[in-house]
Design a protein around this motif. Structure first.
Motif, PDB file in Angstrom:
ATOM      1  N   SER A   1       0.848  -1.195   0.000  1.00 52.57           N
ATOM      2  CA  SER A   1       0.000   0.000   0.000  1.00 52.57           C
ATOM      3  C   SER A   1       0.884   1.246   0.000  1.00 52.57           C
ATOM      4  N   LYS A   2       0.782   2.011  -1.081  1.00 48.37           N
ATOM      5  CA  LYS A   2       1.599   3.221  -1.162  1.00 48.37           C
ATOM      6  C   LYS A   2       1.145   4.230  -0.120  1.00 48.37           C
ATOM      7  N   ALA A   3      -0.165   4.244   0.220  1.00 47.98           N
ATOM      8  CA  ALA A   3      -0.652   5.175   1.244  1.00 47.98           C
ATOM      9  C   ALA A   3      -0.016   4.828   2.592  1.00 47.98           C
TER      10      ALA A   3
ATOM     11  N   VAL B   1       0.977  10.186 -10.627  1.00 43.36           N
ATOM     12  CA  VAL B   1      -0.261   9.563 -10.136  1.00 43.36           C
ATOM     13  C   VAL B   1      -0.004   8.065  -9.987  1.00 43.36           C
ATOM     14  N   LYS B   2      -0.304   7.520  -8.778  1.00 40.87           N
ATOM     15  CA  LYS B   2       0.019   6.117  -8.493  1.00 40.87           C
ATOM     16  C   LYS B   2      -1.197   5.377  -7.940  1.00 40.87           C
ATOM     17  N   ALA B   3      -1.440   4.190  -8.456  1.00 38.03           N
ATOM     18  CA  ALA B   3      -2.437   3.310  -7.832  1.00 38.03           C
ATOM     19  C   ALA B   3      -1.897   2.916  -6.461  1.00 38.03           C
TER      20      ALA B   3
ATOM     21  N   GLY C   1       1.784   0.574 -12.068  1.00 40.02           N
ATOM     22  CA  GLY C   1       0.727   1.446 -11.550  1.00 40.02           C
ATOM     23  C   GLY C   1       1.111   2.896 -11.352  1.00 40.02           C
ATOM     24  N   VAL C   2       2.196   3.335 -11.977  1.00 38.29           N
ATOM     25  CA  VAL C   2       2.693   4.704 -11.758  1.00 38.29           C
ATOM     26  C   VAL C   2       2.693   5.475 -13.074  1.00 38.29           C
ATOM     27  N   PHE C   3       2.045   6.650 -13.070  1.00 33.39           N
ATOM     28  CA  PHE C   3       2.044   7.525 -14.246  1.00 33.39           C
ATOM     29  C   PHE C   3       2.827   8.786 -13.910  1.00 33.39           C
TER      30      PHE C   3
ATOM     31  N   ILE D   1      -1.287  11.058  -5.240  1.00 31.03           N
ATOM     32  CA  ILE D   1      -0.749  12.042  -6.202  1.00 31.03           C
ATOM     33  C   ILE D   1       0.429  12.726  -5.521  1.00 31.03           C
ATOM     34  N   GLU D   2       1.578  12.734  -6.180  1.00 31.12           N
ATOM     35  CA  GLU D   2       2.740  13.361  -5.535  1.00 31.12           C
ATOM     36  C   GLU D   2       3.527  14.212  -6.504  1.00 31.12           C
ATOM     37  N   GLU D   3       4.318  15.107  -5.954  1.00 32.69           N
ATOM     38  CA  GLU D   3       5.117  16.013  -6.792  1.00 32.69           C
ATOM     39  C   GLU D   3       6.115  15.188  -7.596  1.00 32.69           C
ATOM     40  N   ARG D   4       6.371  15.632  -8.819  1.00 31.60           N
ATOM     41  CA  ARG D   4       7.318  14.923  -9.674  1.00 31.60           C
ATOM     42  C   ARG D   4       8.739  15.374  -9.340  1.00 31.60           C
ATOM     43  N   LEU D   5       9.588  14.434  -9.020  1.00 31.98           N
ATOM     44  CA  LEU D   5      10.976  14.731  -8.649  1.00 31.98           C
ATOM     45  C   LEU D   5      11.885  14.513  -9.859  1.00 31.98           C
ATOM     46  N   GLU D   6      13.000  15.246  -9.884  1.00 29.49           N
ATOM     47  CA  GLU D   6      13.970  15.082 -10.967  1.00 29.49           C
ATOM     48  C   GLU D   6      15.298  14.629 -10.376  1.00 29.49           C
TER      49      GLU D   6
ATOM     50  N   GLN E   1      18.733  11.385 -10.659  1.00 32.68           N
ATOM     51  CA  GLN E   1      19.056   9.994 -11.005  1.00 32.68           C
ATOM     52  C   GLN E   1      18.440   9.066  -9.972  1.00 32.68           C
ATOM     53  N   GLU E   2      17.986   7.901 -10.440  1.00 37.44           N
ATOM     54  CA  GLU E   2      17.404   6.919  -9.524  1.00 37.44           C
ATOM     55  C   GLU E   2      18.456   5.908  -9.092  1.00 37.44           C
ATOM     56  N   VAL E   3      18.388   5.533  -7.824  1.00 39.61           N
ATOM     57  CA  VAL E   3      19.285   4.513  -7.279  1.00 39.61           C
ATOM     58  C   VAL E   3      18.441   3.577  -6.415  1.00 39.61           C
TER      59      VAL E   3
ATOM     60  N   HIS F   1      17.105   0.315 -14.916  1.00 30.80           N
ATOM     61  CA  HIS F   1      16.741   1.063 -16.131  1.00 30.80           C
ATOM     62  C   HIS F   1      15.291   0.715 -16.407  1.00 30.80           C
ATOM     63  N   LYS F   2      14.364   1.599 -15.996  1.00 31.10           N
ATOM     64  CA  LYS F   2      12.941   1.230 -16.032  1.00 31.10           C
ATOM     65  C   LYS F   2      12.317   1.373 -17.420  1.00 31.10           C
ATOM     66  N   ALA F   3      12.788   2.373 -18.190  1.00 31.96           N
ATOM     67  CA  ALA F   3      12.144   2.621 -19.479  1.00 31.96           C
ATOM     68  C   ALA F   3      12.557   1.555 -20.488  1.00 31.96           C
TER      69      ALA F   3
ATOM     70  N   THR G   1      12.863   9.359  -1.079  1.00 27.86           N
ATOM     71  CA  THR G   1      12.346   7.998  -1.256  1.00 27.86           C
ATOM     72  C   THR G   1      11.194   8.009  -2.249  1.00 27.86           C
ATOM     73  N   LEU G   2      11.333   7.258  -3.338  1.00 33.68           N
ATOM     74  CA  LEU G   2      10.219   7.104  -4.278  1.00 33.68           C
ATOM     75  C   LEU G   2       9.276   6.019  -3.797  1.00 33.68           C
ATOM     76  N   GLU G   3       9.843   4.950  -3.268  1.00 33.43           N
ATOM     77  CA  GLU G   3       9.014   3.815  -2.837  1.00 33.43           C
ATOM     78  C   GLU G   3       9.857   2.893  -1.965  1.00 33.43           C
ATOM     79  N   PHE G   4       9.141   2.092  -1.187  1.00 34.29           N
ATOM     80  CA  PHE G   4       9.779   0.951  -0.527  1.00 34.29           C
ATOM     81  C   PHE G   4       9.232  -0.322  -1.148  1.00 34.29           C
TER      82      PHE G   4
HETATM   83  P1  AMP Z   1       7.366   3.545  -7.820  1.00 36.15           P
HETATM   84  O1  AMP Z   1       6.714   2.220  -8.104  1.00 36.15           O
HETATM   85  O2  AMP Z   1       6.619   4.382  -6.861  1.00 36.15           O
HETATM   86  O3  AMP Z   1       8.840   3.454  -7.526  1.00 36.15           O
HETATM   87  O4  AMP Z   1       7.406   4.283  -9.221  1.00 36.15           O
HETATM   88  C1  AMP Z   1       7.936   3.664 -10.375  1.00 36.15           C
HETATM   89  C2  AMP Z   1       8.798   4.628 -11.139  1.00 36.15           C
HETATM   90  O5  AMP Z   1       8.092   5.831 -11.428  1.00 36.15           O
HETATM   91  C3  AMP Z   1      10.022   5.089 -10.353  1.00 36.15           C
HETATM   92  O6  AMP Z   1      11.071   4.189 -10.455  1.00 36.15           O
HETATM   93  C4  AMP Z   1      10.314   6.412 -11.023  1.00 36.15           C
HETATM   94  O7  AMP Z   1      10.996   6.215 -12.253  1.00 36.15           O
HETATM   95  C5  AMP Z   1       8.948   6.958 -11.313  1.00 36.15           C
HETATM   96  N1  AMP Z   1       8.489   7.820 -10.202  1.00 36.15           N
HETATM   97  C6  AMP Z   1       7.791   7.434  -9.107  1.00 36.15           C
HETATM   98  N2  AMP Z   1       7.544   8.474  -8.289  1.00 36.15           N
HETATM   99  C7  AMP Z   1       8.112   9.553  -8.861  1.00 36.15           C
HETATM  100  C8  AMP Z   1       8.225  10.941  -8.510  1.00 36.15           C
HETATM  101  N3  AMP Z   1       7.666  11.438  -7.390  1.00 36.15           N
HETATM  102  N4  AMP Z   1       8.891  11.761  -9.344  1.00 36.15           N
HETATM  103  C9  AMP Z   1       9.445  11.291 -10.488  1.00 36.15           C
HETATM  104  N5  AMP Z   1       9.386   9.997 -10.884  1.00 36.15           N
HETATM  105  C10 AMP Z   1       8.731   9.132 -10.097  1.00 36.15           C
END
Ligand code: AMP
Ligand code: GLY
Length: 420
Positions: free
Chosen positions: A102-104, A141-143, A151-153, A183-188, A190-192, A212-214, A280-283
């Motif tokens: 649950s992302k919430a 926007v995330k489910a 589930g992430v746009f 719904i969360e702010e878009r961050l810019e 590099q991802e690690v 490399h997600k894309a 943190t984008l996600e755990f």
């Molecule tokens: P998540 O499953 O929440 O990690 O999201 C999947 C992918 O969406 C991440 O690996 C990022 O590439 C992108 N993403 C998620 N949240 C954000 C954010 N707040 N800002 C920018 N990109 C994000």
């Protein structure tokens, strides 16, 4: 020791490959596994989410340790059911796995314990979600629930965000996982990915990896489960790592414990290195796929005592050694992935690729069909190479990739370039 690994993808082949090297292991099973795990373990014809049958097997065989690969069985309570019967499991309880499920839930934990993350709001009502977007900058926007990494746009503007809300909440493209959204702010930046072992108290971090997600070169095209990974990640300096451990990993583990939901297993933090520091984008409640493939190639220590210590609560007695080399994993995928794709295409050149020095071809979506190994999933192989420089690891991985063919195979040509 008798060990049972749950799952059947590239991550599980890499775990099985590493666990099989432990002198402690006498028997290794994998449910359901794949033709790669079959090289080092006995595959069982039991799906990863059939907890009743997995439990019956583990009891009958007196399995000493069960290692859970994917999130689904964790969220379904595999660890709880096994532990009730006195079986040892590496992986969190269903409640603790909400950190991924649950992302919430995970956002609330981050807010409560001041863990750096993007500003956000959660919604059950699509109209309220639409209203929230007014006047905001680019949003994501995330489910709320599990959606197999899809589930992430990441939206460039309000129109895209409105469309994402419609798809998730009105069209229900992820089913009930989308009854609630974040719904969360878009961050810019590099991802690690930083993964850590934990027993609920001690945090033992691994080396960092970059995914490399894309789907296409230059990080273009739709997001996938991951098209390649490498470790270490040069962008992730020792100072950044310390900051992430102190401000993200340790507070998350301590917070879960303080909230009465101790977390045991692998804690995976998906991080964005922004100009304002790591966020943190996600755990995730498990190893990453494909991050695990390069990590297992680089891990020097025996992984089995560490996994046992996580389950036993004795992780404070453990340490981890790594090979100094770089490991690069190139994912070879089916034509059409991450959209729809054909299965059953015979794969050629696996043995010549796998016999190159420093190369291991990890299977993901493959299947044995008579004499042939054929494609059976979107991400088919994780071709992984070790090199004493990044450049050499990249060259070796692609030399191996070039030996492998099937009709319609696709892969990115730029895995690891960011590390140069
Ligand atoms: P998540 O499953 O929440 O990690 O999201 C999947 C992918 O969406 C991440 O690996 C990022 O590439 C992108 N993403 C998620 N949240 C954000 C954010 N707040 N800002 C920018 N990109 C994000
Ligand atoms: N590689 C991303 C994940 O495992 O979630």
């Amino acid at each position: 020791m008798k060990i049972l690994i749950i799952g059947g993808g590239g991550r599980e082949h890499a775990l099985a490959w590493k666990i099989a090297q432990s002198p402690k292991v006498t028997e290794l099973f994998c449910a359901p596994g794949n033709p790669g795990t079959a090289q080092v373990a006995t595959n069982l014809d039991i799906p990863a989410d059939d907890i009743d049958r997995l439990l019956a097997f583990a009891l009958e065989q007196s399995i000493d340790l069960t290692v859970v690969g994917p999130e689904q069985p964790l969220v379904l309570g595999l660890a709880d059911r096994f532990q009730e019967k006195g079986l040892k499991v590496f992986g969190p309880s269903a409640k603790a796995a909400q950190l991924e499920g649950s992302k919430a839930f995970s956002k609330e934990l981050m807010q409560k314990y001041n863990i750096p993350t993007a500003a956000y709001a959660a919604f059950d009502d699509p109209d309220a979600a639409r209203a929230y977007l007014k006047g905001k900058g680019p949003q994501v926007v995330k489910a709320d629930g599990l959606a197999a990494g899809k589930g992430v746009f990441v939206c460039a503007n309000e129109a895209e965000a409105l469309d994402a809300i419609g798809q998730i909440m009105n069209d229900k493209i992820f089913g009930e996982s989308g009854s609630r959204i974040i719904i969360e702010e878009r961050l810019e930046g590099q991802e690690v990915s930083l993964l850590a072992f934990t027993d609920g108290i001690t945090v033992l971090p691994m080396e960092a990896a970059q995914d490399h997600k894309a789907v296409f070169d230059g990080d273009t095209g739709p997001n996938t489960g991951g098209m390649g990974a490498y470790s270490p990640a040069p962008v992730f300096t020792p100072e950044l790592k310390q900051e992430v451990i102190q401000r993200i990993m340790v507070p998350a583990v301590n917070g879960m414990r303080a909230d009465g939901i101790p977390y045991q297993g692998v804690l995976y933090a998906g991080l964005m290195i922004t100009p304002n520091g790591p966020k943190t984008l996600e755990f995730n409640a498990r190893f990453g796929d494909p991050e695990t493939q390069p990590l297992m190639m680089r891990m020097q220590s025996d992984i089995v005592p560490i996994m046992e210590a996580c389950a036993d609560g004795t992780l404070d007695t453990c340490s981890l050694e790594w090979k100094p080399d770089t490991a690069v994993c190139v994912v070879m995928a089916a034509e059409g992935y991450p959209g729809s794709y054909e299965k059953g295409r015979p794969i050629h050149g696996l043995d010549p690729a796998n016999s190159l020095p420093g190369v291991t071809v990890f299977h993901a979506g493959t299947k044995q069909a008579g004499e042939d190994i054929v494609t059976s999933g979107g991400r088919v192989l994780g071709v992984t190479a070790l090199g004493d420089t990044v450049q050499k690891a990249i060259e070796k991985a692609y030399q191996a990739v070039e030996k492998i063919q099937w009709q319609g195979a696709q892969y990115r040509k730029d895995i690891g370039q960011k590390a140069l």
